[in-house]
Motif scaffolding. Structure first.
Motif, short mmCIF file in Angstrom:
data_model
loop_
_atom_site.label_atom_id
_atom_site.label_comp_id
_atom_site.label_asym_id
_atom_site.label_seq_id
_atom_site.Cartn_x
_atom_site.Cartn_y
_atom_site.Cartn_z
N UNK A 169 0.86 -1.17 0.00
CA UNK A 169 0.00 0.00 0.00
C UNK A 169 0.90 1.23 0.00
N UNK A 170 0.73 2.06 -1.01
CA UNK A 170 1.45 3.32 -1.15
C UNK A 170 0.41 4.43 -1.09
N UNK A 171 0.81 5.62 -0.67
CA UNK A 171 -0.15 6.72 -0.62
C UNK A 171 0.56 8.06 -0.70
N UNK A 172 -0.25 9.05 -1.05
CA UNK A 172 0.17 10.44 -0.98
C UNK A 172 -0.99 11.22 -0.38
N UNK A 173 -0.66 12.14 0.52
CA UNK A 173 -1.65 12.99 1.16
C UNK A 173 -1.71 14.33 0.43
N UNK A 174 -2.85 14.96 0.49
CA UNK A 174 -3.05 16.22 -0.25
C UNK A 174 -1.97 17.26 0.05
N UNK A 175 -1.58 17.51 1.31
CA UNK A 175 -0.52 18.50 1.54
C UNK A 175 0.82 18.11 0.91
N UNK A 176 1.13 16.82 0.94
CA UNK A 176 2.37 16.34 0.31
C UNK A 176 2.31 16.54 -1.20
N UNK A 177 1.15 16.21 -1.77
CA UNK A 177 0.98 16.36 -3.22
C UNK A 177 1.13 17.81 -3.65
N UNK A 178 0.46 18.68 -2.93
CA UNK A 178 0.54 20.11 -3.28
C UNK A 178 1.97 20.64 -3.15
#
Length: 185
Positions: A169-178
């Motif tokens: 499972x990999x993920x990115x959070x909105x603040x990290x993405x921005x």
């Protein structure tokens, strides 16, 4: 129909009326696609192709998923999707498939970048997940290029083609993405 440029290709919706084109795409990449995901097992004829695309039309109507095709010169090469999307919880799971002739050109990475931007900025998604078989190195490379973090491994989670496989499972959070998109990482 709209299309979003991806360099030499474009991203656009896949609808139930694209069933023949979608089936032809899966047929061209059946063995390649079927190494790690069950899409090749689910889409085997025109009826199942139409049903699969209809399931995503239904998800789009209820805001619980989406599917998009990657085309070059009008030919469908693969696609990206939100397998699940829970706007209330702010969580979505992205995925992809691609026929072998189109692999290694960055098409999936560019396409997923577009849909993640849309999910975060337009739909308010906070967390985008990428679930991938541990043996699927190409898909893991996409997650890395997108700046996702590996959350962990669900050991022997997935029963696929008669064998148990680990699922990452990999993920990115909105603040990290921005931050990544603005170059402020």
């Amino acid at each position: 129909m709209y299309a979003i440029p991806l360099g030499d290709a474009e991203l656009g919706p896949l609808e139930p009326w694209h069933a023949e084109e979608f089936l032809a795409n899966i047929d061209r990449g059946r063995e390649f696609v079927g190494q790690h995901i069950g899409l090749a097992d689910r889409v085997t004829d025109l009826v199942s192709s139409r049903a699969f695309l209809q399931s995503y039309a239904d998800k789009a109507a209820t805001d619980t998923g989406r599917i998009y095709g990657i085309r070059e010169g009008g030919k469908l090469l693969g696609g990206v999707l939100f397998r699940t999307m829970d706007v209330e919880q702010g969580v979505a799971e992205a995925g992809c498939w691609l026929e072998p002739a189109a692999a290694g050109r960055g098409l999936v990475t560019r396409a997923v970048r577009v849909i993640i931007d849309w999910a975060i900025e337009d739909r308010g998604i906070h967390r985008v997940e990428w679930r991938v078989a541990s043996a699927n190195e190409a898909s893991i490379a996409v997650a890395r290029r997108l700046g996702m973090q590996r959350d962990g491994v669900l050991r022997e989670y997935n029963f696929f083609h008669g064998e148990r496989q680990d699922l990452e499972v990999w993920s990115v959070l909105a603040p990290e993405w921005r931050a990544r998109q603005s170059g402020a990482e």
